[in-house]
Design a protein around this motif. Structure first.
Motif, PDB file in Angstrom:
ATOM      1  N   LEU A   2       0.839  -1.200   0.000  1.00 31.32           N
ATOM      2  CA  LEU A   2       0.000   0.000   0.000  1.00 31.32           C
ATOM      3  C   LEU A   2       0.877   1.254   0.000  1.00 31.32           C
ATOM      4  O   LEU A   2       0.620   2.219  -0.724  1.00 31.32           O
ATOM      5  N   GLN A   3       1.936   1.213   0.800  1.00 32.52           N
ATOM      6  CA  GLN A   3       2.820   2.388   0.882  1.00 32.52           C
ATOM      7  C   GLN A   3       3.454   2.705  -0.475  1.00 32.52           C
ATOM      8  O   GLN A   3       3.596   3.871  -0.844  1.00 32.52           O
ATOM      9  N   GLU A   4       3.796   1.652  -1.219  1.00 32.65           N
ATOM     10  CA  GLU A   4       4.375   1.838  -2.553  1.00 32.65           C
ATOM     11  C   GLU A   4       3.437   2.681  -3.431  1.00 32.65           C
ATOM     12  O   GLU A   4       3.874   3.599  -4.121  1.00 32.65           O
ATOM     13  N   GLN A   5       2.133   2.346  -3.389  1.00 29.85           N
ATOM     14  CA  GLN A   5       1.162   3.072  -4.214  1.00 29.85           C
ATOM     15  C   GLN A   5       0.958   4.497  -3.706  1.00 29.85           C
ATOM     16  O   GLN A   5       0.798   5.430  -4.496  1.00 29.85           O
ATOM     17  N   LEU A   6       0.947   4.650  -2.385  1.00 25.59           N
ATOM     18  CA  LEU A   6       0.804   5.998  -1.810  1.00 25.59           C
ATOM     19  C   LEU A   6       1.970   6.882  -2.241  1.00 25.59           C
ATOM     20  O   LEU A   6       1.789   8.042  -2.609  1.00 25.59           O
ATOM     21  N   LEU A   7       3.189   6.327  -2.220  1.00 26.92           N
ATOM     22  CA  LEU A   7       4.387   7.095  -2.592  1.00 26.92           C
ATOM     23  C   LEU A   7       4.332   7.480  -4.072  1.00 26.92           C
ATOM     24  O   LEU A   7       4.683   8.604  -4.439  1.00 26.92           O
ATOM     25  N   LEU A   8       3.861   6.550  -4.929  1.00 30.47           N
ATOM     26  CA  LEU A   8       3.729   6.882  -6.356  1.00 30.47           C
ATOM     27  C   LEU A   8       2.773   8.059  -6.551  1.00 30.47           C
ATOM     28  O   LEU A   8       3.017   8.940  -7.376  1.00 30.47           O
ATOM     29  N   GLY A   9       1.706   8.086  -5.767  1.00 27.29           N
ATOM     30  CA  GLY A   9       0.754   9.205  -5.833  1.00 27.29           C
ATOM     31  C   GLY A   9       1.400  10.519  -5.402  1.00 27.29           C
ATOM     32  O   GLY A   9       1.173  11.570  -6.015  1.00 27.29           O
ATOM     33  N   LEU A  10       2.216  10.469  -4.349  1.00 31.01           N
ATOM     34  CA  LEU A  10       2.896  11.689  -3.882  1.00 31.01           C
ATOM     35  C   LEU A  10       3.929  12.160  -4.900  1.00 31.01           C
ATOM     36  O   LEU A  10       4.062  13.355  -5.162  1.00 31.01           O
ATOM     37  N   GLU A  11       4.673  11.217  -5.486  1.00 33.15           N
ATOM     38  CA  GLU A  11       5.676  11.575  -6.510  1.00 33.15           C
ATOM     39  C   GLU A  11       5.015  12.237  -7.711  1.00 33.15           C
ATOM     40  O   GLU A  11       5.571  13.115  -8.346  1.00 33.15           O
ATOM     41  N   GLN A  12       3.815  11.766  -8.045  1.00 30.02           N
ATOM     42  CA  GLN A  12       3.063  12.324  -9.169  1.00 30.02           C
ATOM     43  C   GLN A  12       2.643  13.766  -8.881  1.00 30.02           C
ATOM     44  O   GLN A  12       2.787  14.640  -9.719  1.00 30.02           O
ATOM     45  N   SER A  13       2.104  13.967  -7.661  1.00 31.88           N
ATOM     46  CA  SER A  13       1.441  15.244  -7.384  1.00 31.88           C
ATOM     47  C   SER A  13       2.347  16.243  -6.676  1.00 31.88           C
ATOM     48  O   SER A  13       1.905  17.339  -6.361  1.00 31.88           O
ATOM     49  N   CYS A  14       3.603  15.884  -6.421  1.00 30.77           N
ATOM     50  CA  CYS A  14       4.558  16.763  -5.737  1.00 30.77           C
ATOM     51  C   CYS A  14       4.114  17.082  -4.324  1.00 30.77           C
ATOM     52  O   CYS A  14       3.974  18.252  -3.934  1.00 30.77           O
ATOM     53  N   ASP A  15       3.878  16.052  -3.579  1.00 28.81           N
ATOM     54  CA  ASP A  15       3.473  16.176  -2.182  1.00 28.81           C
ATOM     55  C   ASP A  15       4.402  15.284  -1.369  1.00 28.81           C
ATOM     56  O   ASP A  15       5.022  14.354  -1.915  1.00 28.81           O
ATOM     57  N   THR A  16       4.540  15.567  -0.081  1.00 23.37           N
ATOM     58  CA  THR A  16       5.454  14.762   0.751  1.00 23.37           C
ATOM     59  C   THR A  16       4.748  14.038   1.898  1.00 23.37           C
ATOM     60  O   THR A  16       5.337  13.159   2.520  1.00 23.37           O
ATOM     61  N   ILE A  17       3.516  14.445   2.204  1.00 22.66           N
ATOM     62  CA  ILE A  17       2.866  13.931   3.421  1.00 22.66           C
ATOM     63  C   ILE A  17       2.218  12.575   3.122  1.00 22.66           C
ATOM     64  O   ILE A  17       1.226  12.497   2.384  1.00 22.66           O
ATOM     65  N   LEU A  18       2.761  11.548   3.732  1.00 26.43           N
ATOM     66  CA  LEU A  18       2.304  10.181   3.470  1.00 26.43           C
ATOM     67  C   LEU A  18       0.921   9.961   4.090  1.00 26.43           C
ATOM     68  O   LEU A  18       0.745  10.159   5.295  1.00 26.43           O
ATOM     69  N   PRO A  19      -0.069   9.548   3.281  1.00 30.18           N
ATOM     70  CA  PRO A  19      -1.392   9.266   3.854  1.00 30.18           C
ATOM     71  C   PRO A  19      -1.352   8.036   4.768  1.00 30.18           C
ATOM     72  O   PRO A  19      -0.473   7.183   4.634  1.00 30.18           O
ATOM     73  N   GLU A  20      -2.331   7.975   5.678  1.00 28.79           N
ATOM     74  CA  GLU A  20      -2.520   6.764   6.501  1.00 28.79           C
ATOM     75  C   GLU A  20      -3.624   5.937   5.861  1.00 28.79           C
ATOM     76  O   GLU A  20      -4.665   6.490   5.498  1.00 28.79           O
ATOM     77  N   ILE A  21      -3.420   4.613   5.813  1.00 29.45           N
ATOM     78  CA  ILE A  21      -4.504   3.731   5.372  1.00 29.45           C
ATOM     79  C   ILE A  21      -4.832   2.770   6.493  1.00 29.45           C
ATOM     80  O   ILE A  21      -3.923   2.154   7.075  1.00 29.45           O
ATOM     81  N   HIS A  22      -6.108   2.635   6.805  1.00 31.31           N
ATOM     82  CA  HIS A  22      -6.556   1.663   7.802  1.00 31.31           C
ATOM     83  C   HIS A  22      -7.459   0.650   7.127  1.00 31.31           C
ATOM     84  O   HIS A  22      -8.297   1.022   6.311  1.00 31.31           O
ATOM     85  N   LEU A  23      -7.290  -0.605   7.462  1.00 27.56           N
ATOM     86  CA  LEU A  23      -8.144  -1.664   6.901  1.00 27.56           C
ATOM     87  C   LEU A  23      -9.261  -1.972   7.894  1.00 27.56           C
ATOM     88  O   LEU A  23      -9.005  -2.180   9.079  1.00 27.56           O
ATOM     89  N   GLN A  24     -10.484  -1.998   7.396  1.00 29.58           N
ATOM     90  CA  GLN A  24     -11.658  -2.227   8.249  1.00 29.58           C
ATOM     91  C   GLN A  24     -12.459  -3.371   7.650  1.00 29.58           C
ATOM     92  O   GLN A  24     -13.465  -3.152   6.977  1.00 29.58           O
TER      93      GLN A  24
END
Lengths: 235, 235
Positions: A127-149
């Motif tokens: 999941l972190q890999e995909q989150l990082l790809l999204g940040l690299e795309q959009s020029c953001d640094t703040i890693l989102p949190e994901i919770h599984l429910q």
């Protein structure tokens, strides 16, 4: 990769970094950068800035970095997303991350196939890999949190009231509900169902928790299209 | 498939249709429908309505149909989209079709790889397949038109003034331009560049043709995310 994301352990000293692997290859082969070039960089969960390449070999990339800019503002939203099928999950997580969502709950729903919960893509590092790809795309640094429910009822009854407290909460439900407002700038909780939608019991449980059903008109959209359309109302 | 799309030659007589192949299989295996069940149907470029199954075998599906509802209103937009890479093209065309866009021009741009123009996915029947999937998803019947514009300069100079006349025209250009307005209800022409954006020469050519550069904020989005985000402003 519009931004090279730096990890704390990339730093040789407070102003110099050394990178290997995917990021070095990308800079060499896609950016076609060379010594002396400037690249946009950012420290994960930290500031954005620039890096000037002073060494680029077939093994390493070294840059002198200056981090002096704030990352873009996060979207003021907590996203509850019925777990998409694994094939779609990667792309949706990247898209959500690139749009600036920082709090994501992947939730269960009657129409979520049980097998989706055992996908290896749900492992934290995947999941972190995909989150990082999204940040690299959009020029953001703040890693989102994901919770599984993986259990709908206990999540909605026990956890959700705390999560959605002090926010306006919406559940996207095609064909019913009020028109979704634009330019929402206030803290929002947004629930998006699976392909086929939440079942009436689930919508009712969310309504009991204060969620307002909203619609985007007559059209039924795929989750991958509905997610950016709905989130755009918060930009 | 939230809607079974009917072709004129599916009709046995004015109220009965016979279907084979993909649509029959979908009704049997995904809808798990049986004789007597009602399905949502629509005639391509015609009305929506319902079909009651009176015969369903391993070869054919026959329905009694009543078409009495207007399809949803189209989005008041002509979309100019720099030709995406073939891998993304299918999904983006489906998504654009599901959102209600009816006029699409796939255009060239400096950052569109020349090889994309020789993709077999650009054959009319392949494009139509994706358009129909978008309509089946969103419960619409009006087939969008797609035009291929493999030469940027002659298209912008000779054809575009006629296309964008009497519309407000915008070009999405990350990082510059005015904030994109919401709730656009008036006729709009919207140009979306390739990954990496239009080059300055192309933006200037579009501006000379009356296009206003607009931005979605600091974030740079992938085309597949930017398209629904931008189009959502017209919903």
């Amino acid at each position: 990769m519009n931004l090279i994301l730096l990890h704390a352990d990339d730093f040789l000293n407070p102003t110099q970094v050394r990178l290997y692997g995917r990021r070095r290859e990308h800079v060499l082969n896609i950016h076609r950068a060379a010594v002396g070039d400037d690249l946009r960089v950012g420290l994960i969960d930290g500031l954005l800035g620039h890096g000037r390449i002073f060494c680029l070999t077939d093994q390493i990339l070294e840059m002198e970095v200056l981090l002096d800019q704030q990352p873009p503002k996060p979207l003021p939203v907590t996203l509850l997303l019925a777990l998409p099928r694994p094939k779609m999950l990667r792309r949706i997580i990247q898209s959500v991350s690139s749009l600036g969502v920082k709090k994501i709950h992947l939730i269960n729903s009657y129409r979520v196939d049980k097998s989706f919960w055992s996908s290896s893509l749900l492992r934290p590092e995947k999941l972190q890999e995909q989150l990082l790809l999204g940040l690299e795309q959009s020029c953001d640094t703040i890693l989102p949190e994901i919770h599984l429910q993986p259990r709908f009822k206990p999540f909605v009854e026990d956890d959700l009231p705390g999560i959605s407290a002090a926010t306006t909460a919406y559940v996207a439900h095609p064909g019913t509900g009020v028109d979704f407002p634009s330019r929402l700038k206030r803290p929002t909780t947004l629930a998006i169902g699976p392909e086929g939608g939440f079942i009436p019991y689930e919508v009712e449980k969310l309504q009991n928790c204060g969620f307002i059903p909203i619609s985007l008109g007559e059209r039924i959209l795929r989750v991958e299209t509905a997610v950016p359309v709905l989130l755009s109302r918060l930009i």
